[in-house]
Design a protein around this motif. Structure first.
Motif, short mmCIF file in Angstrom:
data_model
loop_
_atom_site.label_atom_id
_atom_site.label_comp_id
_atom_site.label_asym_id
_atom_site.label_seq_id
_atom_site.Cartn_x
_atom_site.Cartn_y
_atom_site.Cartn_z
N ALA A 15 18.12 34.93 25.92
CA ALA A 15 18.64 33.64 25.57
C ALA A 15 17.70 32.46 25.46
O ALA A 15 18.31 31.39 25.38
N HIS A 16 16.79 32.57 25.57
CA HIS A 16 15.52 31.46 25.37
C HIS A 16 15.67 31.04 23.86
O HIS A 16 15.62 31.95 22.97
N MET A 17 15.54 29.66 23.66
CA MET A 17 15.48 29.43 22.21
C MET A 17 14.50 30.10 21.47
O MET A 17 14.83 30.25 20.29
N CYS A 40 11.87 21.90 25.49
CA CYS A 40 10.72 22.97 26.10
C CYS A 40 9.52 22.17 26.12
O CYS A 40 8.93 21.80 24.79
N PHE A 41 8.80 21.97 27.13
CA PHE A 41 7.45 21.54 27.07
C PHE A 41 6.62 22.04 26.22
O PHE A 41 5.46 21.65 25.79
N THR A 42 6.44 23.48 25.88
CA THR A 42 5.73 24.32 25.05
C THR A 42 6.37 23.94 23.63
O THR A 42 5.18 23.90 22.84
N CYS A 43 7.50 24.47 23.20
CA CYS A 43 7.78 24.37 21.86
C CYS A 43 8.62 23.07 21.22
O CYS A 43 8.65 22.79 20.21
N ALA A 55 9.61 26.40 29.15
CA ALA A 55 9.21 25.44 29.94
C ALA A 55 9.94 24.04 30.03
O ALA A 55 9.70 23.14 29.46
N PRO A 56 11.12 24.21 30.66
CA PRO A 56 11.83 23.13 30.57
C PRO A 56 11.66 22.07 31.13
O PRO A 56 10.95 21.74 32.24
N ALA A 57 12.01 20.69 30.59
CA ALA A 57 11.88 19.32 31.14
C ALA A 57 13.01 18.49 30.65
O ALA A 57 13.57 18.85 29.55
N PRO A 58 13.54 17.68 31.82
CA PRO A 58 14.64 16.91 31.35
C PRO A 58 14.35 15.87 30.14
O PRO A 58 13.35 15.28 30.17
N ILE A 59 15.22 15.73 29.25
CA ILE A 59 15.25 14.58 28.21
C ILE A 59 15.65 13.20 29.07
O ILE A 59 16.72 13.24 29.80
N GLN A 60 14.72 12.53 28.91
CA GLN A 60 15.11 11.25 29.41
C GLN A 60 15.74 9.95 28.62
O GLN A 60 15.14 9.66 27.62
#
Length: 60
Positions: A15-17, A40-43, A55-60
């Protein structure tokens, strides 16, 4: 014979992008990117839920 494709985070996460993009599953991609809250911090892919990214990070 089914391929055992690995996610870039070294997990088998269907289920990952990264996996959805490689499979060309356009319908599923549209569902999980309709209101992105994480990237995703990676892609740099964006998704509604952190669970769909390596590698999730919140969109701010």
């Amino acid at each position: 014979m089914e391929k055992n494709i690995q996610c870039s985070c070294q997990g088998n996460h269907h289920a990952h992008m990264c996996m959805l993009k490689s499979s060309g599953n356009r319908e599923e991609i549209e569902k999980i990117t309709s209101d992105p809250k994480f990237y995703c911090f990676t892609c740099a892919a964006e998704a509604n839920c952190a669970e769909n990214l390596c590698a999730p990070a919140p969109i701010q």
